[in-house]
Design a protein around this motif. Structure first.
Motif, PDB file in Angstrom:
ATOM      1  N   THR A 116       3.066   2.867   2.668  1.00 41.59           N
ATOM      2  CA  THR A 116       2.017   1.913   3.223  1.00 41.59           C
ATOM      3  C   THR A 116       1.611   0.353   3.864  1.00 41.59           C
ATOM      4  O   THR A 116       3.067   0.284   4.156  1.00 41.59           O
ATOM      5  CB  THR A 116       1.192   0.894   1.485  1.00 41.59           C
ATOM      6  OG1 THR A 116       2.321   0.233   1.299  1.00 41.59           O
ATOM      7  CG2 THR A 116       1.413   2.191   0.633  1.00 41.59           C
ATOM      8  N   SER A 118       0.006  -3.297   3.853  1.00 40.18           N
ATOM      9  CA  SER A 118      -0.793  -3.579   3.467  1.00 40.18           C
ATOM     10  C   SER A 118      -1.274  -5.193   4.248  1.00 40.18           C
ATOM     11  O   SER A 118      -0.214  -5.850   4.609  1.00 40.18           O
ATOM     12  CB  SER A 118      -0.499  -3.868   2.217  1.00 40.18           C
ATOM     13  OG  SER A 118       1.168  -4.651   1.599  1.00 40.18           O
ATOM     14  N   SER A 132      -5.049  -2.663   1.653  1.00 38.17           N
ATOM     15  CA  SER A 132      -4.017  -2.062   1.978  1.00 38.17           C
ATOM     16  C   SER A 132      -3.919  -0.464   2.561  1.00 38.17           C
ATOM     17  O   SER A 132      -4.660   0.259   1.807  1.00 38.17           O
ATOM     18  CB  SER A 132      -3.029  -1.833   0.979  1.00 38.17           C
ATOM     19  OG  SER A 132      -2.157  -0.977   1.005  1.00 38.17           O
ATOM     20  N   VAL A 133      -3.573   0.803   3.333  1.00 36.00           N
ATOM     21  CA  VAL A 133      -4.052   2.033   3.594  1.00 36.00           C
ATOM     22  C   VAL A 133      -2.382   2.435   3.481  1.00 36.00           C
ATOM     23  O   VAL A 133      -1.618   1.307   4.007  1.00 36.00           O
ATOM     24  CB  VAL A 133      -4.570   1.720   4.943  1.00 36.00           C
ATOM     25  CG1 VAL A 133      -5.732   1.134   4.797  1.00 36.00           C
ATOM     26  CG2 VAL A 133      -4.055   0.554   5.899  1.00 36.00           C
ATOM     27  N   PRO A 134      -2.597   3.513   3.411  1.00 34.79           N
ATOM     28  CA  PRO A 134      -0.961   4.553   3.710  1.00 34.79           C
ATOM     29  C   PRO A 134      -0.810   4.828   5.679  1.00 34.79           C
ATOM     30  O   PRO A 134      -1.789   4.241   6.244  1.00 34.79           O
ATOM     31  CB  PRO A 134      -1.742   6.391   3.723  1.00 34.79           C
ATOM     32  CG  PRO A 134      -3.298   5.937   2.562  1.00 34.79           C
ATOM     33  CD  PRO A 134      -3.391   4.487   3.510  1.00 34.79           C
ATOM     34  N   ASP A 143      -1.328   3.015  13.030  1.00 30.41           N
ATOM     35  CA  ASP A 143      -1.771   1.971  11.452  1.00 30.41           C
ATOM     36  C   ASP A 143      -2.152   0.943  11.764  1.00 30.41           C
ATOM     37  O   ASP A 143      -3.444   1.027  10.744  1.00 30.41           O
ATOM     38  CB  ASP A 143       0.343   1.972  10.952  1.00 30.41           C
ATOM     39  CG  ASP A 143       0.622   3.375  11.028  1.00 30.41           C
ATOM     40  OD1 ASP A 143       0.612   4.165  10.499  1.00 30.41           O
ATOM     41  OD2 ASP A 143       1.993   3.080  11.817  1.00 30.41           O
ATOM     42  N   TYR A 147      -5.841   0.822   9.806  1.00 28.33           N
ATOM     43  CA  TYR A 147      -5.879  -0.074   8.965  1.00 28.33           C
ATOM     44  C   TYR A 147      -7.602  -0.881   9.569  1.00 28.33           C
ATOM     45  O   TYR A 147      -8.981  -0.966   7.795  1.00 28.33           O
ATOM     46  CB  TYR A 147      -4.998  -1.255   8.550  1.00 28.33           C
ATOM     47  CG  TYR A 147      -5.854  -2.658   7.375  1.00 28.33           C
ATOM     48  CD1 TYR A 147      -4.906  -2.567   6.775  1.00 28.33           C
ATOM     49  CD2 TYR A 147      -5.787  -3.948   8.546  1.00 28.33           C
ATOM     50  CE1 TYR A 147      -5.517  -3.947   5.678  1.00 28.33           C
ATOM     51  CE2 TYR A 147      -6.398  -4.806   7.810  1.00 28.33           C
ATOM     52  CZ  TYR A 147      -6.366  -4.766   6.251  1.00 28.33           C
ATOM     53  OH  TYR A 147      -6.312  -5.385   5.183  1.00 28.33           O
ATOM     54  N   SER A 151      -9.754  -0.350   6.120  1.00 31.01           N
ATOM     55  CA  SER A 151      -9.659  -1.558   4.932  1.00 31.01           C
ATOM     56  C   SER A 151     -10.868  -2.838   5.286  1.00 31.01           C
ATOM     57  O   SER A 151     -11.495  -3.296   4.823  1.00 31.01           O
ATOM     58  CB  SER A 151      -8.347  -2.276   4.963  1.00 31.01           C
ATOM     59  OG  SER A 151      -8.249  -3.220   4.254  1.00 31.01           O
TER      60      SER A 151
END
Length: 295
Positions: A116, A118, A132-134, A143, A147, A151
């Motif tokens: 994750t 975050s 939070s995202v994978p 990434d 996000y 998010s």
């Protein structure tokens, strides 16, 4: 050239753009962490992602980025303030596998492709904002892009890059974020996608001496950009002996007594800057007295 971040709008307010040069900031953090080359790239990219995001905050607002992947570097933690002050740490700084198939530092391999990303934002509200995202690739720029889109519901393109010298010191570090604002036209989106696709790696641009302003105009076209604000970005750790002392007090009288009787003192090292703080018996006795007064 000094490190700084510049903010701009483009295409008559359809787009927000931020770019930074962060070579000295990343170099200082990596020196203090003792990172090997690929760990330097991973830490530097995360620090710049945090600094770009923090530049959107105001006043004393701050945020923490935490990347918890399944790669050998372990956890990456970055604290970034609206002021530009940024610090970062990694669990295992001594990782640097072979170059990837493109002949580049294999950041995705050391971060991992599962886990994750975050972000916790302290913006003066009663409760902090947490998103939070994978992890989608472990390359970090991708990434952060994911996000923002998932998010914060803001379509974005994030580029962050670090070049490392043969002696393992940081040669160049820079980054950008381009965000589409409500009402962005399809033609604008198509043009930006074309320009981003034709742009060399951000770290190469910084190595060539390109300024954050030049990076933005290269991505969006000089005729389309309106610059708004410039601020410094820099490595700064918020640790101090007083803060460490307060942390010791929070452990409680029993733990402090053990430090006095068993070790005749205490020494601790900050995970972010590697500064060492020592407390002799008399200092611990004063902390013990304060801890007991709070029971």
């Amino acid at each position: 050239m000094k490190d700084y971040v510049v903010k701009a709008t483009a295409y008559d307010g359809e787009v927000r753009a931020i770019a930074l040069r962060a070579t000295e900031m990343v170099k200082e953090a990596c020196k203090r962490q003792g990172t090997w080359p690929t760990a330097s790239a991973a830490l530097g990219r995360t620090m710049m992602g945090g600094a770009l995001m923090a530049s959107m905050l105001k006043g004393k607002d701050k945020l923490t980025v935490r990347i918890q992947g399944n790669g050998p570097i372990g956890e990456i933690i970055v604290d970034a303030h609206a002021s530009g002050a940024t610090r970062g740490t990694v669990t295992n700084p001594h990782v640097s596998p072979e170059l990837n198939s493109q002949g580049k530092l294999d950041v995705a391999r050391v971060v991992g492709n599962e886990g994750t990303l975050s972000v916790v934002k302290d913006i003066g509200m009663k409760e902090p904002f947490t998103g939070s995202v994978p992890i989608v690739s472990g390359e970090i720029g991708d990434d952060f892009t994911y996000y923002f889109a998932n998010s914060e519901q803001t379509p974005s393109s994030v580029g962050v890059g670090v070049l490392v010298n043969p002696d393992e010191s940081v040669l160049a570090a820079g980054g950008f974020v381009i965000q589409l604002l409500p009402g962005a036209k399809e033609a604008t989106i198509t043009e930006i996608e074309r320009r981003i696709g034709e742009t060399p790696p951000i770290s190469k641009l910084v190595e060539q001496g390109k300024t954050p302003e030049e990076i933005i105009t290269g991505l969006l076209g000089e005729e389309n950009v309106k610059f708004l604000e410039t601020k410094p970005v820099f490595f700064e750790c918020t640790c101090s002996k007083e803060r460490i002392g307060n942390a010791i007090i929070s452990l409680g009288p029993k733990e402090i007594e053990a430090m006095i009787t068993e070790d005749a003192g205490a020494e601790t090292v900050c995970h972010f800057c590697n500064e060492s703080y020592s407390f002799i018996e008399t200092e611990l006795e004063a902390l013990l007295e304060e801890a007991e007064s709070k029971r």
